[in-house]
Design a protein around this motif. Sequence first.
Motif, mmCIF file in Angstrom:
data_model
loop_
_atom_site.group_PDB
_atom_site.id
_atom_site.type_symbol
_atom_site.label_atom_id
_atom_site.label_comp_id
_atom_site.label_asym_id
_atom_site.label_seq_id
_atom_site.Cartn_x
_atom_site.Cartn_y
_atom_site.Cartn_z
ATOM 1 N N PHE A 115 37.546 48.810 37.398
ATOM 2 C CA PHE A 115 37.243 47.410 38.305
ATOM 3 C C PHE A 115 38.510 46.963 38.600
ATOM 4 N N GLU A 116 39.303 47.285 37.725
ATOM 5 C CA GLU A 116 40.566 46.569 37.849
ATOM 6 C C GLU A 116 41.007 47.515 39.156
ATOM 7 N N GLN A 117 41.148 48.381 39.617
ATOM 8 C CA GLN A 117 41.647 49.675 39.902
ATOM 9 C C GLN A 117 40.958 49.415 41.518
ATOM 10 N N GLY A 118 40.159 49.061 41.770
ATOM 11 C CA GLY A 118 38.610 49.053 42.723
ATOM 12 C C GLY A 118 39.496 46.787 43.449
ATOM 13 N N TYR A 119 39.998 46.553 42.227
ATOM 14 C CA TYR A 119 40.365 45.516 42.810
ATOM 15 C C TYR A 119 41.198 45.423 43.752
ATOM 16 N N ARG A 120 42.549 45.828 43.029
ATOM 17 C CA ARG A 120 43.912 46.571 43.099
ATOM 18 C C ARG A 120 43.525 47.071 44.780
ATOM 19 N N LEU A 121 42.482 47.421 45.211
ATOM 20 C CA LEU A 121 42.665 48.334 46.537
ATOM 21 C C LEU A 121 42.200 46.888 47.525
ATOM 22 N N GLY A 122 41.855 46.213 47.078
ATOM 23 C CA GLY A 122 41.868 44.779 48.021
ATOM 24 C C GLY A 122 40.613 45.331 48.820
ATOM 25 N N GLY A 123 41.051 44.780 49.902
ATOM 26 C CA GLY A 123 39.240 44.272 50.716
ATOM 27 C C GLY A 123 38.363 43.377 50.593
ATOM 28 N N ALA A 124 36.964 43.125 51.121
ATOM 29 C CA ALA A 124 36.279 41.947 50.661
ATOM 30 C C ALA A 124 35.369 42.112 49.840
ATOM 31 N N ASP A 125 35.830 43.134 48.720
ATOM 32 C CA ASP A 125 34.739 43.321 47.575
ATOM 33 C C ASP A 125 35.556 43.109 46.583
ATOM 34 N N LYS A 126 36.411 42.490 46.996
ATOM 35 C CA LYS A 126 37.915 42.033 46.012
ATOM 36 C C LYS A 126 36.855 40.433 44.549
ATOM 37 N N GLY A 127 36.303 40.274 45.278
ATOM 38 C CA GLY A 127 35.767 38.919 44.179
ATOM 39 C C GLY A 127 34.381 39.569 43.590
ATOM 40 N N ARG A 128 34.135 40.414 44.257
ATOM 41 C CA ARG A 128 33.039 41.499 43.267
ATOM 42 C C ARG A 128 33.953 42.402 42.275
ATOM 43 N N PHE A 129 34.551 42.562 42.180
ATOM 44 C CA PHE A 129 35.843 43.722 40.915
ATOM 45 C C PHE A 129 36.097 42.049 40.106
ATOM 46 N N ALA A 130 36.932 41.278 40.628
ATOM 47 C CA ALA A 130 36.799 39.835 39.650
ATOM 48 C C ALA A 130 35.835 39.827 38.460
ATOM 49 N N TRP A 131 34.986 39.601 39.189
ATOM 50 C CA TRP A 131 33.781 38.991 38.146
ATOM 51 C C TRP A 131 33.528 40.306 37.976
ATOM 52 N N ASN A 132 33.099 41.246 38.201
ATOM 53 C CA ASN A 132 32.971 42.777 37.146
ATOM 54 C C ASN A 132 33.346 43.061 36.197
ATOM 55 N N LEU A 133 35.022 42.446 36.250
ATOM 56 C CA LEU A 133 36.659 42.936 35.474
ATOM 57 C C LEU A 133 36.010 41.676 34.597
ATOM 58 N N ALA A 134 35.501 40.136 34.836
ATOM 59 C CA ALA A 134 35.455 39.430 34.322
ATOM 60 C C ALA A 134 34.403 39.502 32.886
ATOM 61 N N LEU A 135 33.019 40.061 33.739
ATOM 62 C CA LEU A 135 32.214 40.281 32.145
ATOM 63 C C LEU A 135 32.305 41.470 31.766
ATOM 64 N N SER A 136 32.981 42.434 31.922
ATOM 65 C CA SER A 136 33.166 43.240 31.297
ATOM 66 C C SER A 136 34.562 42.902 29.610
ATOM 67 N N HIS A 137 35.764 42.421 29.934
ATOM 68 C CA HIS A 137 36.513 41.611 29.208
ATOM 69 C C HIS A 137 36.028 40.777 28.399
ATOM 70 N N ASP A 138 34.231 40.102 29.022
ATOM 71 C CA ASP A 138 33.775 39.076 27.946
ATOM 72 C C ASP A 138 33.195 39.880 27.473
ATOM 73 N N ALA A 139 32.514 41.316 27.350
ATOM 74 C CA ALA A 139 31.390 42.309 26.765
ATOM 75 C C ALA A 139 32.510 42.774 25.739
ATOM 76 N N ILE A 140 34.043 43.190 26.051
ATOM 77 C CA ILE A 140 34.741 42.697 25.066
ATOM 78 C C ILE A 140 35.088 42.286 24.020
ATOM 79 N N GLY A 141 34.902 40.774 24.186
ATOM 80 C CA GLY A 141 35.271 39.795 23.537
ATOM 81 C C GLY A 141 36.905 39.424 23.798
ATOM 82 N N GLU A 142 37.529 39.389 25.413
ATOM 83 C CA GLU A 142 38.183 39.089 25.460
ATOM 84 C C GLU A 142 38.498 38.081 26.339
ATOM 85 N N THR A 143 38.105 36.601 25.953
ATOM 86 C CA THR A 143 37.712 35.574 26.013
ATOM 87 C C THR A 143 39.327 35.096 27.327
ATOM 88 N N GLU A 144 40.187 35.202 26.853
ATOM 89 C CA GLU A 144 41.453 34.861 28.376
ATOM 90 C C GLU A 144 41.055 35.809 29.289
#
Length: 172
Positions: free
Chosen positions: A18-47
């Motif tokens: 998802f971070e690779q997708g975010y770096r590519l940019g475009g209209a989906d940056k928000g969706r990639f960032a959202w999925n990144l947040a959920l992935s880090h949440d699932a890992i337990g990386e709160t910050e």
Amino acid sequence: GTVYANELNQYTAAAETFEQGYRLGGADKGRFAWNLALSHDAIGETEEAKKWIDIAHKESSRDEYPAQWNEVVYDRGLIHMIAWLREKGQRGRNFEVAAQSFNAFLDHRPKSPHWAEYNLACLHAKAAEDEQGNQAAQAKAVEHFDRFLHQVSGIIDPDKLKATREIGRRVL
């Protein structure tokens, strides 16, 4: 990233993708960032989850993608609420962001508002407990819990609604 997260439960690999997708940019940056947040949440990386959900909030457009925006705002509330509960401290930024996010979610009249009401009830109940004697926080907790119960009253057996409401009030 979605396959890594949803089918393989490999959240670190999902976050990297998802971070690779975010770096590519475009209209989906928000969706990639959202999925990144959920992935880090699932890992337990709160910050990291907080960082990415805040980026997703900034990068998501309520007008262009209203359903995604609602999900991002709701998840932003959850991530910051969990962070606040882990802090075991007074109201701070995490409390404020969580409450603000759940209220923003409710302001846009979602189809299923009851869990946001429940989470607001929990936030204010915990704040009332931490700030012993805070009548305003207690009143807000009861107000949101009553809204939650009212919204799910179709699911609860009508004969048990009054008893369920009293149990909820005692718990809060």
